[in-house]
Design an enzyme around this catalytic site. Structure first.
Site, short mmCIF file in Angstrom:
data_model
loop_
_atom_site.label_atom_id
_atom_site.label_comp_id
_atom_site.label_asym_id
_atom_site.label_seq_id
_atom_site.Cartn_x
_atom_site.Cartn_y
_atom_site.Cartn_z
N HIS A 20 0.83 -1.21 0.00
CA HIS A 20 0.00 0.00 0.00
C HIS A 20 0.86 1.25 0.00
CE1 HIS A 20 -3.74 2.17 0.48
NE2 HIS A 20 -3.25 2.84 1.51
N HIS A 68 0.84 5.56 -1.47
CA HIS A 68 0.44 6.72 -2.26
C HIS A 68 1.75 7.47 -2.48
CE1 HIS A 68 -3.61 5.74 -0.80
NE2 HIS A 68 -3.13 5.79 0.42
N GLN A 118 2.76 11.23 -1.79
CA GLN A 118 2.79 11.76 -0.42
C GLN A 118 4.21 11.76 0.16
OE1 GLN A 118 -0.27 9.87 1.95
NE2 GLN A 118 -1.87 10.39 0.49
N HIS A 127 -12.09 3.35 -3.08
CA HIS A 127 -11.24 4.03 -2.08
C HIS A 127 -11.55 3.65 -0.64
CE1 HIS A 127 -10.14 7.29 0.70
NE2 HIS A 127 -9.07 7.39 -0.05
N HIS A 139 -9.59 1.03 1.57
CA HIS A 139 -9.33 1.55 2.92
C HIS A 139 -10.55 1.20 3.78
CE1 HIS A 139 -6.77 4.94 1.00
NE2 HIS A 139 -5.94 4.23 1.72
N GLU A 184 -10.09 3.02 9.25
CA GLU A 184 -8.81 3.60 9.69
C GLU A 184 -9.01 4.50 10.91
OE1 GLU A 184 -6.82 5.93 6.70
OE2 GLU A 184 -5.01 6.15 7.92
N HIS A 226 -5.60 -1.00 6.50
CA HIS A 226 -5.72 -0.52 7.89
C HIS A 226 -6.55 -1.48 8.76
CE1 HIS A 226 -3.62 2.95 6.52
NE2 HIS A 226 -4.60 3.44 5.83
N ASP A 236 2.12 3.28 2.79
CA ASP A 236 1.02 4.23 2.77
C ASP A 236 1.44 5.68 2.49
OD1 ASP A 236 -1.52 5.24 2.96
OD2 ASP A 236 -1.78 4.86 5.09
ZN ZN Z 1 -3.80 4.77 2.12
#
Ligand code: ZN
Length: 452
Positions: A53, A55, A58, A205, A230, A233, A267, A318
């Protein structure tokens, strides 16, 4: 051919192992051999983990959200900053940041990545001329680095639970089901240009950003391949879903959708005991991101109940605030120890915690990425990681303690080599194209920071 002084095979440790690979797959594993002059020689060989996982964009905001502001900082204020950031990213920057992030993953020991990709459109929300422009950028970053890509285009249709409209910061993410399906088709065409181990899955998502009918429609349109979501979380998310759909997110998903081995629930932090047990029995993988979950203050995973019920798990980076392999596994275990005031938690009955964490995450990561890997065995992709057991942090350990040393005692610099489906990108602890990839990353960040 690779020659390893020792290797962790499905049946246990073996010495003097020669491994043959052909077109990215392991075609022979032979312990007790003598090395030959042309062999690539390594010290200790493991199946490399898949990072399930990420992104990748980020990574560029790491370190920018650790300042306490008036009022209580939370996940949701972090998300606000992330949205401001995404308003400015260009396709070129997205590619350069992804390549740098993938390279850091490889140097940490990961052979593959599940890129949970929700940045699809231009700032403001209009699609690019090529609907898959930004998917193509992720594919290009995988090509540059050689990492094994499982590309996961994200269906993101609503701004919050109950089909709320998208907020301004979410404009670049939005698709309805039809456009999402067109996007996945485009992404498949782009990823088809990559090596054969790379693939495309789908990622609704979250239950807050999709709706039951939409979820069923995309599952019907994509009946095979990885499905990531997801789930649970944040406590607020659990309350929102419960008041909208009448059940907690994990319970709702398990009751209303056929959750199976192809699913990865990212998560899965806030679950009741019943949810935890039922999820474990579904065969889905728990996609744990312990460093990010700690960074965002999400809370600890319910590890003991899940393992006892035979649940599969893997790890992901993540938010990429820090990319580490041992750090993820170590943080997972330490989060359990701190909560339970106990030691050696993430192992059932007896045994090495490092081994249970590493071996479990290797199998679960490969399952979540739809990647035949996770073991050093004939027929699997040659996703391999080598480390130096003679490093000071490890040199006193017995063979059966090496994974405990790797997870709890060593730094990442013990990793010497990583192969992704046979592509030998990390050699001597460094990615072979580190300089060019880093130069492009620095230039991208300079441009981005001037715009933000
Ligand atoms: Zn994520």
């Amino acid at each position: 051919m690779i020659f390893a002084k020792q290797a962790k095979l499905p049946g246990g440790w073996a010495s003097d192992v020669r491994i043959e690979q052909t077109e990215g797959r392991i075609t022979a594993v032979e312990p007790g051999q003598a090395p030959q002059a042309s062999d690539q020689r390594v010290d200790t060989l493991l199946p490399a983990l898949g990072n399930l996982h990420s992104h990748s964009f980020q990574r560029a905001m790491a370190g920018m959200t650790e300042y306490r502001m008036a009022g209580k900082d939370s996940f949701w204020t972090w998300r606000e900053l992330m949205y401001r950031f995404t308003e400015h990213l260009t396709p070129e920057q997205i590619e350069a940041i992804a390549a740098f992030t993938f390279m850091e993953m490889q140097e940490a020991g990961y052979a593959a990545v599940g890129e949970f990709h929700y940045l699809h459109h231009q700032p403001g929300g209009a699609p690019y001329d090529d609907l898959g422009e930004l998917s193509a950028r992720i594919a290009a970053a995988a090509q540059t680095t050689g990492i094994g890509l499982t590309h996961l285009p994200v269906l993101y249709s609503y701004g919050g639970a109950g089909q709320q409209p998208l907020q301004a910061g979410q404009a670049r993410f939005g698709n309805d089901v039809d456009r999402f399906n067109a996007l996945v088709a485009r992404a498949k065409a782009q990823v088809a240009g990559l090596p054969a181990d790379c693939r495309v899955g789908i990622a609704p998502h979250s239950l807050r950003a999709t709706a039951p009918d939409d979820l069923n429609a995309v599952l019907a349109a994509h009946p095979s391949g990885p499905v990531h979501i997801h789930i649970a979380e944040q406590p607020q998310e659990v309350r929102d879903i419960e008041s909208w759909l009448g059940a907690r997110p994990v319970a709702w998903l398990l009751e209303n959708v056929e959750v199976s081995e192809r699913w990865c629930l990212i998560h899965a932090t806030h679950m009741t005991t019943a949810e935890t047990t039922q999820m474990a029995r579904s065969g889905a993988v728990a996609g744990l991101c312990p460093v990010t979950e700690a960074n965002l203050g999400d809370g600890p995973f319910n590890g003991p109940t899940y393992l006892e019920a035979g649940g599969a798990f893997g790890v992901g980076s993540d938010s990429n605030v820090l990319i580490g392999l041992a750090e993820e596994l170590r943080t997972l275990e330490y989060s359990q120890r701190l909560r339970d005031v106990a030691r050696n938690v993430m192992v059932t009955t007896e045994g090495s915690v490092g081994d249970a964490l590493y071996t479990g995450a290797a199998r679960g990561g490969a399952q979540a990425l739809g990647r035949g890997a996770g073991e050093i065995a004939v027929g699997e992709w040659a996703d391999l990681m080598a480390f130096d057991s003679s490093a000071p942090a490890l040199c006193a350990l017995r063979q059966d303690q090496l994974l405990d040393g790797l997870v709890f005692a060593a730094k990442a610099d013990v990793v010497t080599d990583v192969w992704s489906a046979g592509r030998h990108a990390v050699q001597g602890g460094r990615h072979k194209d580190r300089e060019a990839i880093t130069r492009a990353y620095r230039a991208a960040l300079q441009g981005l920071m001037a715009a933000v």
